[in-house]
Design a protein around this motif. Structure first.
Motif, short mmCIF file in Angstrom:
data_model
loop_
_atom_site.label_atom_id
_atom_site.label_comp_id
_atom_site.label_asym_id
_atom_site.label_seq_id
_atom_site.Cartn_x
_atom_site.Cartn_y
_atom_site.Cartn_z
N HIS A 75 0.82 -1.21 0.00
CA HIS A 75 0.00 0.00 0.00
C HIS A 75 0.85 1.26 0.00
O HIS A 75 0.51 2.26 -0.62
N GLY A 76 1.98 1.18 0.73
CA GLY A 76 2.89 2.33 0.77
C GLY A 76 3.46 2.63 -0.60
O GLY A 76 3.57 3.78 -1.02
N LEU B 96 4.88 22.95 2.87
CA LEU B 96 4.18 22.02 3.76
C LEU B 96 4.07 22.58 5.17
O LEU B 96 3.10 22.31 5.87
N ALA B 97 5.07 23.37 5.55
CA ALA B 97 4.97 23.99 6.87
C ALA B 97 3.76 24.92 6.91
O ALA B 97 3.09 25.05 7.92
N PHE B 98 3.47 25.55 5.77
CA PHE B 98 2.32 26.46 5.71
C PHE B 98 1.01 25.70 5.53
O PHE B 98 0.00 26.03 6.13
N LEU B 99 1.06 24.68 4.65
CA LEU B 99 -0.20 24.01 4.30
C LEU B 99 -0.57 22.91 5.27
O LEU B 99 -1.73 22.55 5.39
N GLY B 100 0.43 22.34 5.92
CA GLY B 100 0.15 21.20 6.78
C GLY B 100 0.25 19.91 6.00
O GLY B 100 0.39 19.90 4.78
N LYS B 101 0.20 18.81 6.74
CA LYS B 101 0.37 17.50 6.12
C LYS B 101 -0.78 17.14 5.21
O LYS B 101 -1.80 17.80 5.18
N GLY B 102 -0.60 16.05 4.51
CA GLY B 102 -1.68 15.52 3.70
C GLY B 102 -1.18 15.19 2.31
O GLY B 102 -0.29 15.87 1.79
N ILE B 103 -1.73 14.12 1.75
CA ILE B 103 -1.27 13.67 0.44
C ILE B 103 -1.46 14.77 -0.59
O ILE B 103 -0.56 15.07 -1.37
N SER B 104 -2.63 15.41 -0.56
CA SER B 104 -2.87 16.42 -1.60
C SER B 104 -1.92 17.60 -1.42
O SER B 104 -1.45 18.18 -2.39
N ASN B 105 -1.60 17.93 -0.17
CA ASN B 105 -0.66 19.02 0.05
C ASN B 105 0.74 18.66 -0.42
O ASN B 105 1.46 19.48 -0.97
N VAL B 106 1.11 17.38 -0.19
CA VAL B 106 2.43 16.94 -0.66
C VAL B 106 2.47 17.03 -2.18
O VAL B 106 3.44 17.54 -2.76
N VAL C 165 -0.04 9.99 9.01
CA VAL C 165 0.35 8.67 9.52
C VAL C 165 -0.66 7.60 9.14
O VAL C 165 -0.33 6.42 9.09
N THR C 166 -1.88 8.01 8.83
CA THR C 166 -2.89 7.00 8.49
C THR C 166 -2.76 6.50 7.07
O THR C 166 -3.37 5.51 6.70
N GLU C 167 -1.99 7.22 6.24
CA GLU C 167 -1.80 6.76 4.87
C GLU C 167 -0.30 6.72 4.59
O GLU C 167 0.21 7.51 3.82
N PRO C 168 0.41 5.82 5.25
CA PRO C 168 1.86 5.89 5.18
C PRO C 168 2.39 5.51 3.81
O PRO C 168 2.03 4.48 3.26
N SER C 169 3.23 6.36 3.27
CA SER C 169 3.99 6.01 2.07
C SER C 169 5.22 5.26 2.55
O SER C 169 5.43 5.07 3.75
N LEU C 170 6.04 4.86 1.58
CA LEU C 170 7.25 4.12 1.96
C LEU C 170 8.13 4.96 2.88
O LEU C 170 8.71 4.45 3.84
N GLY C 171 8.21 6.26 2.58
CA GLY C 171 9.05 7.13 3.40
C GLY C 171 8.59 7.16 4.85
O GLY C 171 9.39 7.09 5.78
N SER D 34 3.27 6.03 -2.59
CA SER D 34 4.49 6.69 -3.09
C SER D 34 4.40 6.91 -4.59
O SER D 34 4.67 7.99 -5.09
N LEU D 35 4.01 5.84 -5.31
CA LEU D 35 3.94 5.96 -6.76
C LEU D 35 2.85 6.94 -7.16
O LEU D 35 3.02 7.74 -8.08
N PHE D 36 1.74 6.87 -6.45
CA PHE D 36 0.64 7.78 -6.75
C PHE D 36 1.11 9.23 -6.63
O PHE D 36 0.93 10.03 -7.54
N VAL D 37 1.73 9.51 -5.50
CA VAL D 37 2.22 10.87 -5.28
C VAL D 37 3.22 11.26 -6.36
O VAL D 37 3.13 12.33 -6.96
N GLY D 38 4.17 10.35 -6.63
CA GLY D 38 5.21 10.65 -7.61
C GLY D 38 4.64 10.88 -9.00
O GLY D 38 4.94 11.88 -9.66
N VAL D 39 3.77 9.96 -9.43
CA VAL D 39 3.27 10.04 -10.80
C VAL D 39 2.31 11.22 -10.96
O VAL D 39 2.44 12.00 -11.90
N VAL D 40 1.39 11.35 -10.02
CA VAL D 40 0.42 12.43 -10.16
C VAL D 40 1.11 13.79 -10.14
O VAL D 40 0.85 14.66 -10.98
N SER D 41 2.07 13.95 -9.21
CA SER D 41 2.74 15.25 -9.15
C SER D 41 3.55 15.47 -10.42
O SER D 41 3.56 16.59 -10.96
N ALA D 42 4.20 14.43 -10.92
CA ALA D 42 5.01 14.61 -12.13
C ALA D 42 4.12 14.95 -13.32
O ALA D 42 4.43 15.85 -14.10
N VAL D 43 2.99 14.23 -13.45
CA VAL D 43 2.11 14.49 -14.58
C VAL D 43 1.57 15.92 -14.52
O VAL D 43 1.60 16.66 -15.51
#
Lengths: 326, 526, 308, 620
Positions: free
Chosen positions: C103-104, C161-171, C253-259, C108-117
């Motif tokens: 799942h991680g 991220l310090a301004f926006l706070g955590k979260g997949i969409s923020n990352v 923490v509830t949606e942990p990526s590999l990192g 990770s891939l989701f974040v990487g691919v979506v952000s890159a695209v």
């Protein structure tokens, strides 16, 4: 030259001004520093006193302009946590970060350039292929993970090198340095290596690519045709040409090393600026956050300026006058 | 040639013997690493454990706290309440500052004025001195303190305030402290150097009034990363570290070169429950709005408490770094209630209670918690959600950094959240007053009452207790209050954190409940 | 090297079959067996990530399936219920690490691919726009690009991220903000080079409409560097996300990526519970190495001269 | 295969006997191979020749003939890993191929010097550094001596103010000056042999003439031998005593230059020479002329079909350019302000009639290409009118411009980059037809197929991609694409300059054929006077952005009036062996730049009519 310098300076100042606005708004969006700093049993009156002491009761724009006013007088605000001028807090940690970054860069250059030269000059040798494979690994390894592994191997399992802190420091020019003592050096080794790993791969590939690009050039063929010794062809004619991009990139990468020291400093408990900013974000020490960013902008402006200067010195084709164009 | 050779050998031998004996003759330097971030050498700047740790080596208090939180004479040899609101303190004679000046009652009076109001301080010492209305210097060695109301906890609070001298302190700013020039105390160690965010170095004060200290020099380093701290200990960089990660304890214990020292601390981890009319996010099993806040029902609160496997949390999640509890003090401490037991882990009973309260199908419950504040906080939050899911609730987890989480704890928006509360006074009243007393900003009660719990009966009991100077009488009242809290499940205590230290086996340490790591508690191993 | 004599392509042309462009790329790509293996590996990783909910032995985010009493079990331990074996051990919540890693990987891939695209879309559009409009538009966009590129990605992301706070969409947002500039610069640079090439001028002379020149002629010829950079940038995005999560300001923490899995396991490493951060670390490493090697090869294939 | 080799060898066996008994350099059975895709491929096969002391040998051939590889093989400069050199290279009897590396290194630059194209100086070192480096390497001079010697050498190759320029970098010199520096370096050690590998290819024709003259003079002074590698038959004629012709890595012919040029033995040499335009051979006809075709098998040439007069003088001109001016801003300084202006095209006017070819000639920077590009509106002119069919193109908006563009088409110089590598030839051809909505896709395909055949390609090649074609074929495709819109005018901007001699001739023939078939007009932009003479009806000579002379081709070439026109014609190397020993006094004059200060106002020009239609700008 002077006007070029001037325009760069104006540009930098504008960047910094924009940065202060963004950061000011940014830091004021998140959290409440008072809630973090004061003890949980503080009364409303005690709380109010702190809010007033920090000036947080004033509207944002007023805080901003009083900050700007302070900046003009060399005052970047006062750390909530350290009760010191924020600039001073940062400057105290600057030497540690600079020492780490410079060591890492040095390691990267000392290892990266020879390996890159070898790989470029003998691209088909097995050793060169090994280097290149290694460089892909160096590119791919996340810095923090390598840091953990280095600690695991060299500190915990083998016990060769210490895993944290700066070790014994010696004062020089009013700043404390680790590299002057054996103990300090041993503390410096792992974090510097950790930080350098990515850059070694980068420098190596850069040098290799440079060599591959320069070798087929007419002027190299011509140098050989003039009967120059192979050593002279490589060390005089090839090297200076590849040094130009390498120096440029190394200079620019120095900035990124400073940035990535955030990770390394966190892992190796290196008391530098990077660790400071993480701590400051965690406790919302706004003045330090703002001052840190200003500091970074200054460092980057200086680095970019130095890189440009080095570039002009090294490459006669680049004229300062012509640079204004870009 | 031959003679010269012998001479050289002789010289070398003596040099070696000197080198070999040198550390044994006078004791070694002591190297300590702590995880907390100390931020200033000014002893009154910031009320945080690491700053206290740094200051306590140099500065004495009027009254000392032993590792088990009982009080002991320090600069004050004795003290007594002469009326409901007046206390007399008799000071130790012949104490000198590190600069040789004599210590007098006037220094104490100066300290208590200064500590309340350090410029730019985020505050902290005001709380300890809230009960100090006036300080009167009777003579050089006698001091009278007047309190606005009866203040039984005055001596405990004064045990937090480092005493500085008037002759240095009056003109000193925080900068002077950080530069070291103003760091003049009466304590067991003298200041040597301070590298911000890195280390403080001390040297023994041979003129200290207390027991002779074994350490020539002490280095107190700051290593926030737990892994790095352990690594520093393992590699012999330091002799003592605090808060080793709980996962490492077993390994550290089993290492012959190392030792682990533990004691239950003063911090309880508990679940704060929102008991206002509407708790944000708390809704029916399918997300529909509810008429009443289920958390207002004591049966629901009890059910939530019973559904928690505290033993599991303490042994598995915290790996033994915590002891399950049903209150907020440890056995043996003042006002500990022996009758209040650790709530059993009983999912069936919990489900029954839930059904009885009218929620047989459970409800939706977001569980909040910080992720960078307490040991294992994020994991504990997740585990709570996990266990309540087994109870039949629809739970979700929201872990936030303290910088944002601390924002919602104060506003009453927090529905169900993991919280921690330390009782530095070592008695029950501090929590009762601040966490469970009805919130009243003017009276300064219920300041950390995040769930807005309000029980007039409890309030009355606490108020009475906190005005009772007689210790036995007060303890009885407080125990009664603790029992009342448990019966009503006003909050859900989970466990007390255990304070751990790991040392190289060359030294021993007296583990302190108050988390401080002090060189005077560390001794060379026999 | 001297210029090799031009192979008499007049003969080649007669024997060569007409070949689609991708087929040519694949033929060149095949030249490196390592790269082929890495491509296959990447394919496997992608499939694993996509199918994670179906193939992982446990749903690591179903709280009902977790039990802290199963926490921190070493690899190979059988679950107390007896219905599965924790091949890679469990974490402190009693979560099967294998499932968590799958799942991680997905996250990770989701974040990487979506952000890159997204970054490619934003960056390439702005870059092409800048190249085509020129003048003030160009200098504003390129100044912004310079500014962005002169600051290290991690710092910018950290601040955002310090301004926006955590979260997949923020990352993802932070990654887009730090990455778009690279693409914009590449797209503009290539577009400038390409638009000076004679086929573009020829298209102008032939009266081909502007939109058609941009999309039919310019864009396909600018895609190559974008694809190559995009590949490598995905790896960089994944690393950056992992680093941010490690620093505690990335994904929740509830949606942990590999990192985050590595970060979570960090504190257990010294205690010998190596599996908590070792296996996610290996998964991360293998993914990044595979992407980088594929990207490297693509670069060689598309641009045989620049061997950087 | 075997028989051919034996045959070759016997024929080469005679060669040494014919020349002087002890040649300076004797190349014997040179065979060079490269590794390509893991296989050894020979690129030079069994080549032998001699160079006598003081002699100049030209090695001539088209691209891929192996002429450069020959030089590199002699100098042992090929990368040892990927190349293999067999045979013998005897320098005064000593085989260079078997020398130890270090000994060979001492030969290079010392015994045999080499010059390349003028871009071969290391950009990051001063030119003094290069000269001094070579002197110190081979002659053991110290820094001071070497510097003095360097200055002397720079004077020798006539570099003005050498004392100041010795510390400048290569990029601060013009192409011609750079080539002089390379010659100075070559002379540094008084070599016995100078190998000059296409030293003038990238230079303008007047500069080329200077350099060739300089080499000639220095050779006479030093008494050294020269091996001159070139693709230009004119250069061969001007410089060499003997000639070796290479084709596909083999020597096809060798002999005294006059013999080879005047009566070539081999079919390939004949074909090559037939494709070379000779300046002045057209003076008897006002019309363009096709090149003769030579059958490679027999060596027989077929006389070219005569050209019919296609020009329609009666009708109004199809293109009329009036007072065209195009300038570019040079930006610099802090704020990127305009610091100077390039007056690329200044007040240029001319007409072209239907079926007519007007050539614009001139050297680099004269504005001929900018004129073409201004007409195409690839750059926007500052002022002037461009009338196509009576409408001014200069003021048109996008939409009208697109429609007008059907009438004027352009063919570019670089056959590689003028086709989109990602489109099939068919798509490239049909695209203009489709976007202008001239008919259905089917009609477009049919027309494309027909045009492909018309330009000498197969119709079924439409499905292929450009990289599958050779340079000449690609240029044919470009021409076919331009013809898809039935243009009235084609602007051919150096369209044949990048092609090999034989291919160039074919493409020119094709252009002439198309003019005949379609009555299309050409604006033929070229720096090559000989080609221009072949294809034009009228010629305009451009210099520093202005037309200095314009008129019928015959008039311009036979009776040039402007001094620049005369200089230009004079400088062209002609395939005439008689010119070998001519010495010309050519001033070391550089090509001037059209960059002007901001306040520059172009002077008003006066024109003189020499003959009807022949105008020349007054000089003064």
């Amino acid at each position: 030259m002077i006007s070029w310098f001037g325009s760069r300076l104006i540009q930098a100042l504008l960047v910094m001004l924009a940065m202060t606005v963004i950061v000011f708004i940014g830091v004021n969006v998140v959290g409440d520093p008072v809630a973090i700093l004061i003890p949980p049993d503080a009364t409303a009156a005690e709380r109010l006193r702190v809010v007033q002491a920090f000036g947080l009761d004033r509207p944002l724009w007023e805080q901003y302009f009083s900050f700007l006013n302070g900046v003009l007088h060399g005052d970047l605000g006062r750390s909530y946590v350290y009760n010191q001028p924020a600039l001073q807090v940062i400057l105290q940690r600057l030497p540690a970060t600079m020492e780490l970054a410079a060591s890492a860069m040095l390691v990267a250059i000392v290892i990266g350039i020879p390996l890159g030269l070898y790989a470029g000059l003998r691209p088909d040798s097995p050793l060169a292929k090994l280097f290149m494979a290694g460089s892909v690994l160096g590119f791919s390894l996340p810095t923090f993970w390598v840091g953990l592994m280095l600690i695991m191997i060299f500190s915990v399992n083998l016990g060769w090198l210490p895993a944290s802190g700066r070790g014994e420091t010696v004062e020089l020019f009013g700043m404390r340095w680790s590299f002057l003592t054996l103990d300090g050096l041993s503390h410096l080794a792992l974090p510097a290596l950790n930080l350098a790993l990515f850059k070694i791969a980068l420098v190596m590939r850069l040098v290799r690519a440079g060599v591959r690009e320069v070798l087929p050039q007419d002027y190299i063929r011509y140098a050989r045709a003039r009967g120059l010794r192979e050593g002279r062809v490589i060390w005089v004619h090839v090297l200076k040409n590849i040094l130009i991009p390498v120096v440029t990139i190394i200079g620019l990468e120095f900035g990124s090393v400073i940035a990535f020291s955030i990770v390394t400093e966190t892992i190796f408990a290196w008391p530098g600026m990077g660790k400071l900013i993480i701590d400051s974000i965690n406790v919302l020490d706004r003045p330090v956050m703002v001052a840190y960013l200003m500091m970074i902008v200054v460092i980057f402006v200086v680095i970019n300026l130095l890189v440009d200067l080095a570039y002009t010195l090294l490459d006669p084709r680049v004229r300062l006058a012509a640079r204004g164009k870009s | 040639m031959k003679r010269l050779n012998r001479l050289t050998r002789l010289l070398m031998a003596s040099a070696i013997s000197v080198a070999a004996f040198a550390p044994a003759v006078s004791a070694d330097p002591l190297r300590i690493a702590i995880g907390g971030a100390f931020t200033s050498m000014d002893p009154h700047f910031y009320n945080a454990t690491p700053n206290h740790t740094v200051a306590m080596h140099i500065f004495d208090r009027l009254i000392d706290r032993r590792p088990d939180t009982s009080l002991a004479p320090a600069l004050a040899l004795s003290w007594e309440a002469v009326s409901d609101t007046e206390w007399l303190f008799h000071l130790r004679d012949g104490v000198t500052w590190h600069d040789g000046e004599p210590f007098t009652a006037d220094d104490v009076a100066f300290t208590y004025t200064r500590a309340r109001d350090v410029p730019n301080s985020p505050g902290g010492f005001g709380g300890f001195l809230r009960e100090v209305e006036s300080v009167e210097v009777i003579d050089d060695l006698t001091l009278k303190i007047t309190t606005p109301v009866p203040a039984p906890n005055l001596p405990r609070n004064l045990a937090f305030v480092p005493i500085i001298s008037r002759h240095v302190g009056e003109t000193a700013t925080t900068e002077d402290y950080n530069a070291g020039t103003a760091v003049i105390g009466t304590g067991p160690y003298r200041f040597v150097s301070y590298a911000p965010s890195d280390r403080v170095e001390y040297a023994r004060n041979d003129d200290w009034w207390g027991e002779a200290q074994p350490w020539d020099t002490v280095t107190l380093r700051m290593i926030p990363s737990a892994g790095a701290r352990v690594a520093a200990l393992l590699s012999g960089d330091v002799d003592v570290i605090d808060t080793p990660p709980s996962g490492d304890l077993e390994r550290l214990r089993s290492d012959d070169n190392l030792a682990v020292y533990s004691t239950p601390g003063m911090r309880v981890m508990y679940v704060g429950l929102n008991q206002t009319d509407s708790a944000p996010g708390v809704s029916g099993p399918n997300g529909e709005a509810l008429d009443t806040n289920p958390l207002q029902d004591p049966r629901v609160r009890r059910a939530l408490s019973l559904a928690i496997n505290r033993e599991g949390l303490a042994t598995r999640l915290m790996q033994g770094a915590a002891v399950p509890t049903g209150q907020w003090l440890s056995e043996g401490q003042f006002s500990y209630a022996p009758s209040v037991e650790v709530p059993p882990y009983d999912v069936a009973a919990a489900q029954a209670l839930l059904a009885e309260a009218g929620y047989p199908d459970g409800f939706t419950l977001p569980v909040f918690g910080p992720n960078d504040r307490y040991p294992g906080d994020a994991a504990t939050t997740q585990a709570l959600a996990q266990m309540w899911a087994r109870l039949g609730l629809r739970t979700s987890v929201d872990s936030q950094p303290w910088s944002t989480y601390s924002g919602i704890t104060g506003t009453g928006e927090l529905s169900v959240g993991l919280l921690g509360w330390g009782s530095p006074t070592g008695e029950a009243g501090y929590l009762l007053t601040n966490v469970l007393h009805t919130r009243d900003a003017d009276a300064g009660t219920g300041i950390f009452n995040t769930g807005r719990y309000s029980n007039p009966e409890l309030d009355a009991l606490v108020d009475t207790a906190m005005a009772t100077l007689d210790d036995a009488e007060r303890e009885a009242l407080l125990i009664q209050a603790v029992e009342m809290v448990d019966a009503d499940t006003a909050m859900i205590p989970l466990f007390m954190l255990i304070n751990n230290w790991a040392t190289r086996s060359t030294v021993t340490i007296d583990a302190r409940r108050d988390e401080r790591t002090l060189a005077i508690d560390i001794h060379p191993a026999q | 090297m001297v210029n090799l004599p031009e192979t008499p392509s007049i003969h080649n042309a007669a024997t060569d079959r007409p070949e689609a462009a991708w087929r040519r790329v694949w033929r060149d790509y095949r030249g490196s067996p390592v790269a082929v293996v890495m491509l296959a590996l990447l394919g496997v990783i992608l499939v694993l990530a996509l199918l994670a909910p179906l193939i992982s032995p446990q749903n690591p985010y179903d709280l009902m399936q977790l039990d802290i009493m199963e926490g921190l079990l070493p690899p190979g331990t059988e679950a107390s219920s007896g219905d599965m074996i924790y091949h890679l051990g469990t974490d402190d919540q009693g979560r099967d690490m294998l499932s968590a890693i799958l799942h991680g990987l997905r996250i990770s891939l989701f974040v990487g691919v979506v952000s890159a695209v997204c970054a490619v879309l934003v960056g390439a559009t702005l870059g092409l726009f800048a190249a085509y409009r020129g003048g003030r538009t160009e200098s504003v966009i390129m100044r912004l690009v310079d500014l962005q590129l002169s600051f290290p990605t991690i710092l910018v992301a950290l601040m955002i991220l310090a301004f926006l706070g955590k979260g997949i969409s923020n990352v993802i947002l932070a990654l887009i903000i730090v990455e778009w500039a690279t693409y914009a610069r590449t797209a503009r640079g290539t577009a400038l080079v390409e638009s000076r090439r004679e086929y573009i001028e020829a298209a102008h002379c032939l009266g081909v409409p502007l939109y058609r020149i941009i999309f039919r002629h310019l864009l396909p010829n600018c895609m190559t560097p974008l694809i190559v950079i995009g590949t490598v940038q995905i790896a960089r995005a994944i690393t950056l996300e992992a680093t941010l999560s490690f620093l505690g300001i990335g994904v929740p923490v509830t949606e942990p990526s590999l990192g985050l899995l590595i970060a979570n396991g960090y504190q257990y490493m010294f205690a010998g519970q190596y599996w908590l951060s070792f296996f996610p670390g290996i998964a991360l490493l293998v993914t990044i190495v595979a992407i980088n090697l594929v990207g490297d090869r693509l670069r060689d294939v598309f641009n045989p001269k620049g061997q950087a | 295969m075997m028989t051919i080799q034996t045959l070759d060898r016997t024929r080469q066996g005679e060669t040494p006997a014919q020349t002087a008994p002890a040649p300076l350099l004797a190349v014997r059975n040179l065979r060079t191979s490269f590794v390509q895709r893991g296989r050894w491929t020979s690129v030079l096969d069994d080549v032998s020749f001699d160079i006598a002391a003081g002699e100049t040998l030209a090695v001539v051939g088209e691209s891929g003939s192996g002429k450069s590889v020959t030089a590199m093989s002699i100098m042992r400069l090929l990368p040892p890993k990927t190349s293999r050199v067999e045979g013998q290279v005897l320098l005064q009897g000593q085989d260079l191929l078997t020398l130890p590396d270090d000994a060979m290194r001492r030969i290079r630059g010392n015994e045999i010097a080499m010059i390349f194209q003028e871009t071969s100086l290391n950009p990051v070192y001063t030119i003094g550094f290069h000269i001094i480096e070579t002197l110190r390497q081979h002659r053991g001079l110290n820094e001071t001596q070497a510097r003095a010697e360097a200055l002397r050498l720079m004077d020798r190759v006539r570099i003005p103010s050498a004392g100041r320029r010795i510390d400048e970098y290569a990029h601060q010199f013009s192409g011609g000056m750079r080539q002089r520096i390379m010659i100075a370096i070559a002379l540094a050690c008084q070599p016995k042999l100078l190998i000059a590998d296409e030293p003038t290819t990238a230079l303008d024709v007047t500069i080329q003439a200077q350099i060739l003259q300089l080499i000639k003079e220095l050779q006479a002074d030093e008494g050294m031998s020269v091996m001159f590698i070139t693709h230009d038959m004119g250069v061969v004629a001007e410089t060499s005593d003997r000639t070796v012709v290479l084709y596909h890595g083999r020597k096809v012919e060798e002999g005294p230059t006059s013999r080879v040029l005047l009566s070539p033995h081999e079919a390939y040499t004949r074909k090559l020479l037939a494709a070379v335009p000779r300046l002045g051979e057209m003076s008897d006809s006002p019309l363009p002329a096709r090149f003769a075709e030579v059958d490679m098998a027999t060596g027989n040439s077929t006389a070219p079909r005569p050209v019919v007069d296609t020009v329609d003088h009666a009708a109004a001109p199809v293109l009329s350019v009036q007072n065209l001016t195009t300038r570019f801003d040079v930006r610099g300084g802090t704020l990127g302000g305009v610091t100077a202006r390039v007056h690329a095209v200044e007040d240029v006017s001319f007409d072209i009639h239907a079926g007519e070819t007007l050539s614009l000639v001139g050297e680099s920077g004269c504005g001929k290409s900018t004129t073409g590009r201004s007409i195409m509106r690839l750059v926007n002119p500052v002022s002037g009118r461009i009338m196509v069919g009576g409408r001014d193109m200069a003021g048109l908006g996008h939409r009208d411009l697109r429609a007008m563009r059907r009438k004027v088409q352009m063919i570019f110089q670089d056959p590689v980059s003028s086709l989109n590598a990602r489109m099939t030839v068919g798509d490239a051809l049909t695209e203009p037809f489709v976007v202008h909505r001239l008919g259905s896709r089917r009609a477009a395909r049919d027309k494309a197929a027909a045009l492909l055949q018309k330009v000498g390609l197969d119709a079924d090649m439409a499905s292929r991609f450009p990289h599958e074609f050779s340079g000449g074929q690609r240029q044919r495709i470009s021409i076919a694409r331009a013809l898809m819109l039935d243009p009235q005018i084609i602007v051919a901007d150096e369209s044949v300059s990048a092609l090999d001699v034989s291919v160039k001739a074919q493409v020119i023939n094709l252009l002439l054929d198309l003019q005949e078939s379609f009555k299309v007009s050409y604006l033929f932009i070229s720096h090559d006077m000989a080609v221009v003479e072949r294809v034009s009806h009228r010629v305009a000579v451009m210099y520093l952005g202005e037309i200095v002379e314009i008129g019928p081709r015959q008039a311009i070439f036979d009776n040039p009036q402007h001094s620049y026109t005369r200089r230009l014609i004079e400088a062209v190397p002609v395939v005439d062996p008689a010119r070998r020993h001519q010495t010309r006094q050519i001033p070391a004059e550089e090509i001037r730049s059209p960059v002007r200060q901001l306040d520059y106002t172009p002077p008003t020009r006066q024109w003189r009519t020499v003959a009807p239609g022949h105008f020349v700008m007054d000089e003064g």
